[in-house]
Design a protein around this motif. Structure first.
Motif, short mmCIF file in Angstrom:
data_model
loop_
_atom_site.label_atom_id
_atom_site.label_comp_id
_atom_site.label_asym_id
_atom_site.label_seq_id
_atom_site.Cartn_x
_atom_site.Cartn_y
_atom_site.Cartn_z
N HIS A 123 0.84 -1.18 0.00
CA HIS A 123 0.00 0.00 0.00
C HIS A 123 0.89 1.24 0.00
CE1 HIS A 123 -3.45 -2.45 2.08
NE2 HIS A 123 -3.25 -2.79 0.83
N SER A 124 0.24 2.40 -0.16
CA SER A 124 0.98 3.67 -0.07
C SER A 124 0.15 4.66 0.72
CB SER A 124 1.30 4.22 -1.46
OG SER A 124 0.12 4.65 -2.11
N TYR A 125 0.86 5.58 1.37
CA TYR A 125 0.23 6.60 2.21
C TYR A 125 0.96 7.91 1.96
CZ TYR A 125 -1.86 8.68 6.41
OH TYR A 125 -2.57 9.48 7.28
N THR A 126 0.20 8.95 1.59
CA THR A 126 0.79 10.25 1.29
C THR A 126 0.44 11.23 2.41
OG1 THR A 126 0.61 9.86 -1.09
CG2 THR A 126 0.93 12.13 -0.37
N VAL A 127 1.44 11.93 2.92
CA VAL A 127 1.25 12.86 4.02
C VAL A 127 2.10 14.10 3.76
CG1 VAL A 127 3.07 11.78 5.38
CG2 VAL A 127 1.31 13.11 6.54
N ASP A 128 1.59 15.26 4.17
CA ASP A 128 2.31 16.52 4.04
C ASP A 128 2.89 16.91 5.39
OD1 ASP A 128 1.55 16.62 1.40
OD2 ASP A 128 -0.18 17.91 1.75
N ILE A 129 4.20 17.13 5.44
CA ILE A 129 4.89 17.54 6.66
C ILE A 129 5.17 19.04 6.56
CG2 ILE A 129 6.83 17.10 8.18
CD1 ILE A 129 5.01 14.69 7.76
N PRO A 130 4.49 19.89 7.34
CA PRO A 130 4.67 21.34 7.19
C PRO A 130 5.95 21.82 7.86
CG PRO A 130 3.08 20.88 8.92
CD PRO A 130 3.46 19.54 8.34
N PHE A 131 6.42 22.97 7.40
CA PHE A 131 7.56 23.65 8.02
C PHE A 131 7.42 25.14 7.75
CE2 PHE A 131 9.01 22.56 3.74
CZ PHE A 131 9.51 23.77 3.29
N ASP A 132 8.02 25.95 8.61
CA ASP A 132 8.09 27.39 8.40
C ASP A 132 9.23 27.95 9.24
OD1 ASP A 132 6.74 28.85 10.97
OD2 ASP A 132 5.76 26.92 10.56
N CYS A 133 9.84 29.01 8.76
CA CYS A 133 10.95 29.63 9.48
C CYS A 133 11.11 31.07 9.01
CB CYS A 133 12.26 28.85 9.28
SG CYS A 133 12.94 28.98 7.62
N VAL A 134 11.86 31.84 9.78
CA VAL A 134 12.20 33.22 9.44
C VAL A 134 13.70 33.38 9.55
CG1 VAL A 134 11.84 35.66 9.99
CG2 VAL A 134 10.00 34.02 10.38
N THR A 135 14.30 33.95 8.53
CA THR A 135 15.74 34.17 8.54
C THR A 135 16.02 35.60 8.09
OG1 THR A 135 17.87 33.31 7.77
CG2 THR A 135 16.08 33.40 6.16
N GLU A 136 17.21 36.09 8.41
CA GLU A 136 17.60 37.45 8.05
C GLU A 136 18.70 37.41 7.00
OE1 GLU A 136 19.09 41.66 10.12
OE2 GLU A 136 18.87 39.82 11.31
N ILE A 137 18.50 38.17 5.93
CA ILE A 137 19.51 38.27 4.89
C ILE A 137 20.52 39.33 5.32
CG2 ILE A 137 19.94 38.75 2.46
CD1 ILE A 137 17.12 37.90 1.85
N LYS A 138 21.74 38.90 5.57
CA LYS A 138 22.77 39.83 6.05
C LYS A 138 23.65 40.36 4.93
CE LYS A 138 22.94 37.62 10.62
NZ LYS A 138 23.78 36.96 11.63
#
Length: 256
Positions: A123-138
């Motif tokens: 069988h197969s199982y599809t799942v979405d793993i969320p992520f988010d982040c904030v970074t500073e461009i120096k």
């Protein structure tokens, strides 16, 4: 040869597919394009920065049925937001990792487990793993064009009116007219910075949390689980761009 095979052999001529091609070779020759001579202003995407982001993810996946073993996992990184918040240098990144997990699940309908064998379905199982982040461009490769602020200002005109009874006749009411409204406003349509996803790399470690031995006769080594904990290190390379006006110089349109 049986009659059915003879009939099939006779009728096969009706289903022959003969291909033909009318594609002929055509010649080409290079053309030198005409260009404008001098210092030209143009509007093109300018690379503001190229970044490597590293995001750490820890997630628990619950399967809809018992899992005997994982066969394969296919992953795809999808960004849903990449926004440079001007006039700051903060970059907000949001998205998810689409995981398609192929696994074997015990199936007693095929055959009951024994001490030497276990029957299973794929069988197969599809799942979405969320992520988010904030970074500073120096360090910017090219500085962004900062947004111009909208402006709105009010102005009035002076009016003079006679005063009602009870005031000296020589005096007048000096003020602005409340029945009128005057305003000057300006609005700028600034260029929004945007991103391009260049590459991604994922290192992951998946481990079952509730693995138990199979019910009934089965090898002591076999077991199944429904919960999987994964630790993931996601490396993303991004380009941050903005459409800007630049000046280029062209001295000739002769062939190179």
């Amino acid at each position: 040869m049986t009659d059915s095979h003879k009939d099939l052999h006779k009728g096969s001529h009706h289903y022959d597919c003969k291909g033909s091609s009318n594609i002929k070779s055509c010649q080409n020759h290079s053309v030198t394009p005409s260009v404008s001579i001098g210092k030209i202003f143009t509007k093109v995407p300018v690379v503001l920065a190229e970044l490597d982001l590293q995001i750490n993810i820890n997630e628990t996946i619950t399967f809809p049925e018992p899992v005997l073993e994982i066969k394969d996992i296919k992953k795809r990184v999808i960004l849903t937001q990449c926004r440079l918040l001007l006039p700051t240098h903060k970059l907000f990144v949001k998205g998810f990792v689409r995981k398609n997990i192929q696994y074997a699940s015990p199936c007693h309908e095929i055959e009951h487990s024994t001490h030497q064998s276990v029957a299973s379905d794929l069988h197969s199982y599809t799942v979405d793993i969320p992520f988010d982040c904030v970074t500073e461009i120096k360090d910017f490769l090219s500085m962004p064009v900062m947004p111009k602020l909208n402006d709105r200002q009010e102005f009035d005109f002076a009016v003079s009116k006679s005063l009602p009874s009870g005031y000296p006749e020589k005096d007048q009411l000096l003020s602005s007219d409340l029945s009128q409204f005057h305003q000057e406003s300006s609005q700028f349509y600034n260029e929004l910075a945007y991103c391009e996803l260049v590459s991604s790399k994922i290192i992951e470690w998946d481990e079952a949390l509730d693995r138990l031995p199979l019910h009934g006769p089965a090898s002591f080594y076999e077991g199944c689980f429904t919960k999987l904990e994964e630790k993931m290190v996601l490396d993303i390379r991004l380009k941050v761009l903005q459409d800007q006006q630049i000046r280029v110089a062209s001295t000739t349109n002769d062939p190179c």
